[in-house]
Design an enzyme around this catalytic site. Structure first.
Site, PDB file in Angstrom:
ATOM      1  CB  THR A  61      -0.788   0.004   1.325  1.00 45.71           C
ATOM      2  OG1 THR A  61      -1.342  -1.268   1.474  1.00 45.71           O
ATOM      3  CG2 THR A  61      -1.841   1.037   1.358  1.00 45.71           C
ATOM      4  CG  ASP A  77      -2.691   2.206  -2.751  1.00 46.94           C
ATOM      5  OD1 ASP A  77      -2.474   1.235  -3.496  1.00 46.94           O
ATOM      6  OD2 ASP A  77      -2.587   2.142  -1.508  1.00 46.94           O
ATOM      7  NE  ARG A  79      -2.214  -2.199  -8.375  1.00 45.54           N
ATOM      8  CZ  ARG A  79      -1.329  -1.965  -9.338  1.00 45.54           C
ATOM      9  NH1 ARG A  79      -0.070  -2.200  -9.138  1.00 45.54           N
ATOM     10  NH2 ARG A  79      -1.719  -1.469 -10.484  1.00 45.54           N
ATOM     11  CE  LYS A  93      -5.014  -0.698  -0.296  1.00 46.80           C
ATOM     12  NZ  LYS A  93      -3.712  -0.714  -0.907  1.00 46.80           N
ATOM     13  N   GLY A 107      -0.306  -3.517   5.226  1.00 46.02           N
ATOM     14  CA  GLY A 107       0.159  -4.820   5.693  1.00 46.02           C
ATOM     15  C   GLY A 107      -0.786  -5.907   5.236  1.00 46.02           C
ATOM     16  CB  SER A 189       5.145  -1.401  -0.327  1.00 48.91           C
ATOM     17  OG  SER A 189       3.965  -1.171  -1.038  1.00 48.91           O
ATOM     18  CG  ASP A 226       5.082   0.462  -3.996  1.00 51.74           C
ATOM     19  OD1 ASP A 226       4.071   0.289  -3.304  1.00 51.74           O
ATOM     20  OD2 ASP A 226       6.006  -0.368  -4.080  1.00 51.74           O
ATOM     21  CB  SER A 229       0.652   1.722  -4.310  1.00 46.93           C
ATOM     22  OG  SER A 229       1.507   1.442  -3.264  1.00 46.93           O
TER      23      SER A 229
END
Lengths: 294, 142
Positions: A61, A77, A79, A93, A107, A189, A226, A229
Site C-alpha cells: 500500500t 491508494d 490496490r 483502506k 500490511g 510499501s 511502487d 500500490s
C-alpha cells in the site's frame, strides 16, 4: 491407527472410526494453535516437492496522513496484491473507527480489517461507558497494546487520525507495537515515495485545498513509483464539524484504450453440424452485474 | 485492561512447565484419555505465541495485583481476589458453557471485545465434552 492429538484420541473399531472427546478442560476462546504442527509438516512436505504454501494477501500500500489548519486528511491508494497479482483493484483502506476518527491500514489485508473492526467496537463500548466522545490517543493505546501482545504476528501497520477535544491528531502504529505522533506520516510499501513529496512541500497550518492536493500528490507518487500500490486515490478529510469521505477522489491511472478490434468475424470458422436442444426454463430473477472487461 | 509492563513485577510470572503435560493422576502417561505421547510435541512449542498466550491472563492479573498492592496496600488485592474466587464459583455444569458474567464484570472485560470473543467462541463450539466424564472429573470421583 491411533493419532497423537492432545486431547481427543481416535479409535478405529472394525471399520468404524469415532472420536471421543475426553478432554476435561473447559474450552476457552481466542486463538487456537492446534494446527500449527500440522501446518509445519505440510509445508515441509510441499517444499520437498518444490511447491510453496499460499501466502496471506497483503495490501502493498501507500497510505498517508497530514494535519492541516482545521483538521486531519488521510489518504490511501486502492490496490490489494497477492504476491505479484493484483487481487482487488478498488479496495477500501480507510476504515471507520469513530465518528471523528478514521484509520488507514497497510500490511496483511485481513489483519488490518479485523483489527480496525475490533477497535471500532471497543471504542464505541468505551465511549458509552465513559459517556464522552473518544480520544485518538485512546485508540492508539489500545492498538499498540494489542499488537505488542501478539509480537508482530498480526501484520498490520496503521495510521490513526482524527479530531477530538485535544484538536486534530495523527498517530502511526507499527505491527510490533511501536507508535509515532507526527504532523505528517506515511506507511506501506510506497511510503518512501509518498514521504518524499511530504518532506518537500509540507508546511504547518495549510489550507484545505492545498492540503488535499498535497496528499493526492503523495499518494500518486506512491502509485507510480511502487508496484504494490495502484488504481485510485481515496481521501478522508476530518474536521471538527464534518467528515468528508472522498472515495475515488482521483484516478491517475486509466486503463488504456485498444486501438483496433481483435475479434474474429462471424463465419471465420466453418460450421459442420448444428443441433438445437431447447431447455424449458422459467425466468425467476434477472440481474445485471457489469464486469470490467476489454 | 493492560497495565504498564513493570519488569520488576514479572518475577512472579507463571513459570513454563511444559506445553501439554500428559500425566494423568498417577504421574504416568494417560493413554486412555489423551492418546499416545510424543516427546517432540511436548517439549517444543509449535508457535512462538502459544506459551505467552496460554498464560497471558494469569500474568496480567499477577502484575495488576502487584501494582495494586504497592499502591494501596495488601488488603486491596486480597479483597479483590476473594471476590474473584466467589465469582468463579458461579458456573453451570462443567460440560455446558457458562457466561461468567460476574467474573467479567469484576475484571472489566464486559465492555471490551478481544479475540477470545470473536474466534473460537466456546458457545458455538461443535464438540461438547462428555457429560459423565467431565462431571466426575470435577467432583474428583474420576
Amino acid at each position: 491407527n491411533v493419532s497423537c492429538q492432545e486431547d481427543s484420541p481416535v479409535f478405529r473399531f472394525g471399520r468404524v472410526t469415532f472420536m471421543l472427546n475426553t478432554s476435561t478442560k473447559t474450552p476457552t476462546g481466542g486463538f487456537s494453535f492446534e494446527n500449527t504442527r500440522r501446518n509445519a509438516v505440510l509445508e515441509a512436505n510441499l517444499s520437498e516437492k518444490g511447491y510453496s504454501a499460499p501466502n496471506a494477501r497483503k495490501t502493498g500500500t501507500t497510505i498517508a496522513g497530514l494535519i492541516f489548519k482545521d483538521g486531519v486528511i488521510l489518504g490511501a491508494d486502492t490496490r490489494a496484491t497477492d504476491d505479484m497479482v493484483v487481487a482487488d483493484k478498488n479496495c477500501m483502506k480507510i476504515h471507520y473507527i469513530a465518528p471523528k476518527i478514521y484509520c488507514c491500514g497497510a500490511g496483511v489485508a485481513a489483519d488490518a480489517e479485523v483489527t480496525t473492526q475490533m477497535m471500532s467496537s471497543n471504542v464505541e463500548l468505551h465511549s458509552l461507558s465513559t459517556g464522552r466522545p473518544p480520544l485518538v490517543a485512546m485508540v492508539t493505546r489500545q492498538l499498540k497494546q494489542m499488537l505488542f501482545r501478539y509480537q508482530g504476528h498480526i501484520g498490520s501497520s496503521l495510521i490513526v487520525g482524527g479530531v477530538d477535544v485535544n484538536g486534530p491528531q495523527l498517530y502511526s502504529v507499527y505491527p510490533h507495537g511501536s507508535y509515532d505522533k507526527l504532523p505528517f506520516l506515511t506507511m506501506g510499501s510506497g511510503a518512501a515515495s509518498a514521504v518524499s513529496v511530504f518532506e518537500d512541500r509540507y508546511k504547518p497550518n495549510m489550507e484545505l485545498e492545498e492540503a488535499k492536493q498535497l496528499v493526492r500528490d503523495a499518494i500518486t507518487a506512491g502509485i507510480f513509483c511502487d508496484l504494490g500500490s495502484g488504481s485510485n486515490v481515496d481521501l478522508c478529510v476530518i474536521t471538527e464539524k464534518t467528515v468528508d469521505y472522498l472515495r475515488g477522489y482521483d484516478q491517475p491511472v486509466q486503463k488504456g484504450l485498444r486501438e483496433g478490434t481483435y475479434r474474429y468475424k462471424p463465419g471465420t470458422t466453418a460450421v459442420l453440424t448444428k443441433t438445437v436442444t431447447p431447455l424449458t426454463l422459467d425466468v425467476v430473477d434477472e440481474s445485471v452485474q457489469v464486469m470490467d472487461t476489454e | 485492561m493492560n497495565t504498564r509492563g513493570l519488569r520488576s513485577q514479572l518475577k512472579d510470572s507463571v513459570p513454563v512447565t511444559g506445553l501439554c503435560p500428559q500425566a494423568g493422576p498417577y504421574g504416568v502417561q494417560d493413554s486412555l484419555r489423551r492418546g499416545f505421547s510424543s516427546v517432540k510435541n511436548e517439549l517444543l512449542p509449535s508457535h512462538p505465541l502459544e506459551l505467552s498466550e496460554k498464560n497471558f491472563q494469569l500474568n496480567q492479573d499477577k502484575m495488576n495485583f502487584n501494582t495494586l498492592r504497592n499502591i494501596q496496600g495488601l488488603h486491596a488485592p486480597l479483597k479483590l481476589q476473594m471476590e474473584y474466587r466467589a465469582a468463579r464459583q458461579i458456573q453451570r455444569l462443567p460440560f455446558l458453557p457458562s457466561s461468567n458474567l460476574a467474573l467479567d464484570t469484576l475484571r472489566g472485560s464486559d465492555d471490551t471485545i478481544g479475540f477470545e470473543d470473536i474466534l473460537n467462541d466456546p458457545v458455538q463450539s461443535e464438540m461438547m465434552g462428555d457429560p459423565h466424564i467431565m462431571t466426575e472429573y470435577k467432583l474428583g470421583v474420576l
